[in-house]
Motif scaffolding. Sequence first.
Motif, PDB file in Angstrom:
ATOM      1  N   LEU A 189       0.829  -1.205   0.000  1.00 31.82           N
ATOM      2  CA  LEU A 189       0.000   0.000   0.000  1.00 31.82           C
ATOM      3  C   LEU A 189       0.866   1.259   0.000  1.00 31.82           C
ATOM      4  CD1 LEU A 189      -2.939   1.206   0.312  1.00 31.82           C
ATOM      5  CD2 LEU A 189      -2.439   1.291   2.772  1.00 31.82           C
ATOM      6  N   TYR A 196       1.041   2.035  -3.829  1.00 36.80           N
ATOM      7  CA  TYR A 196      -0.148   2.895  -3.978  1.00 36.80           C
ATOM      8  C   TYR A 196       0.184   4.348  -3.652  1.00 36.80           C
ATOM      9  CZ  TYR A 196      -4.995   4.459  -3.719  1.00 36.80           C
ATOM     10  OH  TYR A 196      -6.181   5.129  -3.929  1.00 36.80           O
ATOM     11  N   TYR A 212     -12.036   3.595   2.558  1.00 38.28           N
ATOM     12  CA  TYR A 212     -12.168   2.940   1.253  1.00 38.28           C
ATOM     13  C   TYR A 212     -12.582   3.939   0.169  1.00 38.28           C
ATOM     14  CZ  TYR A 212     -14.313   0.097  -2.425  1.00 38.28           C
ATOM     15  OH  TYR A 212     -14.675  -0.444  -3.639  1.00 38.28           O
ATOM     16  N   TYR A 213     -13.390   4.921   0.556  1.00 37.55           N
ATOM     17  CA  TYR A 213     -13.875   5.914  -0.411  1.00 37.55           C
ATOM     18  C   TYR A 213     -12.957   7.131  -0.518  1.00 37.55           C
ATOM     19  CZ  TYR A 213     -18.193   3.277  -0.768  1.00 37.55           C
ATOM     20  OH  TYR A 213     -19.107   2.278  -1.017  1.00 37.55           O
ATOM     21  N   LYS A 273      -9.854   7.798  -1.648  1.00 34.60           N
ATOM     22  CA  LYS A 273      -8.741   7.232  -2.411  1.00 34.60           C
ATOM     23  C   LYS A 273      -7.652   8.245  -2.736  1.00 34.60           C
ATOM     24  CE  LYS A 273     -11.763   3.799  -4.603  1.00 34.60           C
ATOM     25  NZ  LYS A 273     -11.343   2.643  -3.810  1.00 34.60           N
ATOM     26  N   ASP A 274      -7.917   9.528  -2.508  1.00 31.03           N
ATOM     27  CA  ASP A 274      -6.950  10.561  -2.879  1.00 31.03           C
ATOM     28  C   ASP A 274      -6.138  11.090  -1.694  1.00 31.03           C
ATOM     29  OD1 ASP A 274      -7.741  10.442  -5.549  1.00 31.03           O
ATOM     30  OD2 ASP A 274      -9.403  11.843  -5.201  1.00 31.03           O
ATOM     31  N   PHE A 305      -3.531   9.270   5.326  1.00 31.34           N
ATOM     32  CA  PHE A 305      -4.080   7.924   5.529  1.00 31.34           C
ATOM     33  C   PHE A 305      -3.708   7.407   6.916  1.00 31.34           C
ATOM     34  CE2 PHE A 305      -3.958   3.321   5.402  1.00 31.34           C
ATOM     35  CZ  PHE A 305      -5.125   2.980   4.736  1.00 31.34           C
ATOM     36  N   GLN A 321      -3.311   0.058 -12.610  1.00 35.56           N
ATOM     37  CA  GLN A 321      -4.274   0.750 -11.752  1.00 35.56           C
ATOM     38  C   GLN A 321      -5.220  -0.240 -11.088  1.00 35.56           C
ATOM     39  OE1 GLN A 321      -4.053   4.089 -11.136  1.00 35.56           O
ATOM     40  NE2 GLN A 321      -5.520   3.585  -9.508  1.00 35.56           N
ATOM     41  N   ASN A 334      -5.749  -0.406  -7.118  1.00 35.95           N
ATOM     42  CA  ASN A 334      -7.076  -0.303  -6.504  1.00 35.95           C
ATOM     43  C   ASN A 334      -7.370  -1.533  -5.648  1.00 35.95           C
ATOM     44  OD1 ASN A 334      -7.577   2.157  -7.723  1.00 35.95           O
ATOM     45  ND2 ASN A 334      -8.643   1.267  -9.493  1.00 35.95           N
ATOM     46  N   HIS A 373      -5.531  -1.168  -2.367  1.00 39.49           N
ATOM     47  CA  HIS A 373      -6.226  -0.202  -1.514  1.00 39.49           C
ATOM     48  C   HIS A 373      -7.472  -0.828  -0.879  1.00 39.49           C
ATOM     49  CE1 HIS A 373      -8.789   3.328  -0.551  1.00 39.49           C
ATOM     50  NE2 HIS A 373      -7.627   3.886  -0.248  1.00 39.49           N
ATOM     51  N   SER A 374      -8.198  -1.632  -1.652  1.00 37.46           N
ATOM     52  CA  SER A 374      -9.387  -2.302  -1.115  1.00 37.46           C
ATOM     53  C   SER A 374      -9.009  -3.310  -0.033  1.00 37.46           C
ATOM     54  CB  SER A 374     -10.146  -3.014  -2.245  1.00 37.46           C
ATOM     55  OG  SER A 374     -10.623  -2.086  -3.196  1.00 37.46           O
ATOM     56  N   THR A 376      -8.427  -1.463   3.187  1.00 35.53           N
ATOM     57  CA  THR A 376      -9.496  -0.640   3.755  1.00 35.53           C
ATOM     58  C   THR A 376     -10.840  -1.373   3.826  1.00 35.53           C
ATOM     59  OG1 THR A 376      -9.891   0.296   1.541  1.00 35.53           O
ATOM     60  CG2 THR A 376      -8.437   1.535   3.036  1.00 35.53           C
TER      61      THR A 376
END
Length: 470
Positions: free
Chosen positions: A274, A278, A331-332, A334-335, A341, A419, A423, A426-427, A430
């Motif tokens: 991550l 990421y 989770y939502y 992402k930026d 984080f 990508q 993603n 990241h999922s 989170t």
Amino acid sequence: MEEAKQEYTPLPSGEKNEKAPFGVKDKIGYLLGDLGNDFFFMLVSAFLMVFYTDIFHISAALVGMLFLVARLWDAVADFAWGRFIDTRKPTAQGKFRPWILRMSFPLVLTGVLMFVQIPGMSDGFYLAWAFVTYIVWGTLYSTVNIPYGSMASVITDNPVERTTLSTWRTMGAMLAALVINVLGPLVVFVDNEINADRMLMVAVLFGILAITCYIGCYKLSTERLVAQDPNQQKGSMKVTMKGMLKNKPLIWILIASLIFMVNTMLINAVNVYLFKDYFGNATALSMIGLVQTGAVFIAIPLVKPMVKKLGKKETAATGMGLAAVVYFVLYYLKDLSAIEFVAFSAVGMFGFAFFNLVIWAFVTDVIDYHEYVTGLREDATVYSVYSMARKIGQAIAGGVGGFAVAAVGYDAARAVQTQEALNGIHSLATLVPSIIYGLIFLILVFLYPLNKQKTNQLAVDLAEKRKEQG
């Protein structure tokens, strides 16, 4: 067992030895026990694999096989040792404390031997040396850890005081983690390579510290509850197993604990990718352990008053609910940057810290419930079943992180990940933890039966039962 209509009532005086009341000495003594355990357990977790691969030149695959075999054997050793202790006659020093002192010396000696490099030996010798010393060390670890974990149930029968013991035990583990994770890498690595002489020096140092801690645990802790006559328990294995199958608190807290453990392994593995891939900020990964430790220490002074007011089940469930919400929101988001984080996830870490801080108090309650169901006081057996199941879970779940990262499309050969893979990582870091924390929340709220009232009533019912039997 009916709902309690009164607060906790202690056991009748005839059920306790005439000893000093529960206090600070017990808390410090119990902390020292886990500090002694984790000086070596965490040292092994952090550095043994790289020591085997880089110093003994054992392949990573063989090391993984060793760890798997050892974990499964340790699970058997846990249960065997628990049954052994429960059929021994207690001494004047107690049922559990003497075993901690007796077995700590061979445990630490074997721990040091794991890090001994004998010059001029063949790769086959080192492989055999690794298998023998590691498996013997794991077996001896059971002989100390099982009585140590079981002892909490006889130090006090007060639900709030048991929570305090669980909290201090967690503090011992966190202190060991801080020392090993912060100072260890600075000492054992030279020019980015592990050094055999320094590793042995650190093992000897932590061995001395571990022995000191075990002696402190023995001296400062007091067993207050009178142990059941072991003659009443001989030949009762069938009754024991039936009782465990009826022990819903044991079954559900075991399931919750195993799910939590698998999730922890997943996060530890995924966080590397991550932050590295990421976020593109691998150095920020070093903050995670520090922030998590900080979250635990912030939660510590809040645990006792919350448990006193709400109960263990309710406190742990509240923390799990908070963690589930925080990771779902992450989770939502992402930026976020890596630092943002970490800061946001600190709130989630604060939430699941409460589960970590009371988990061992849950175990003492399920030991009491076993006595309520079977009439047998089998602290070490019940604790060993809990420990055994966790080790089997560790053995099975050891590679969960690697499998999960591969499943989302991570490719080590690529300089930049797709990508879709990013993603997925990241999922995994989170959404999956959010779902797992939510599941544990539901287990605690709807399936784990010992709420505050029932836990207090259990203490009352056992007191009356013991009085009738006495």
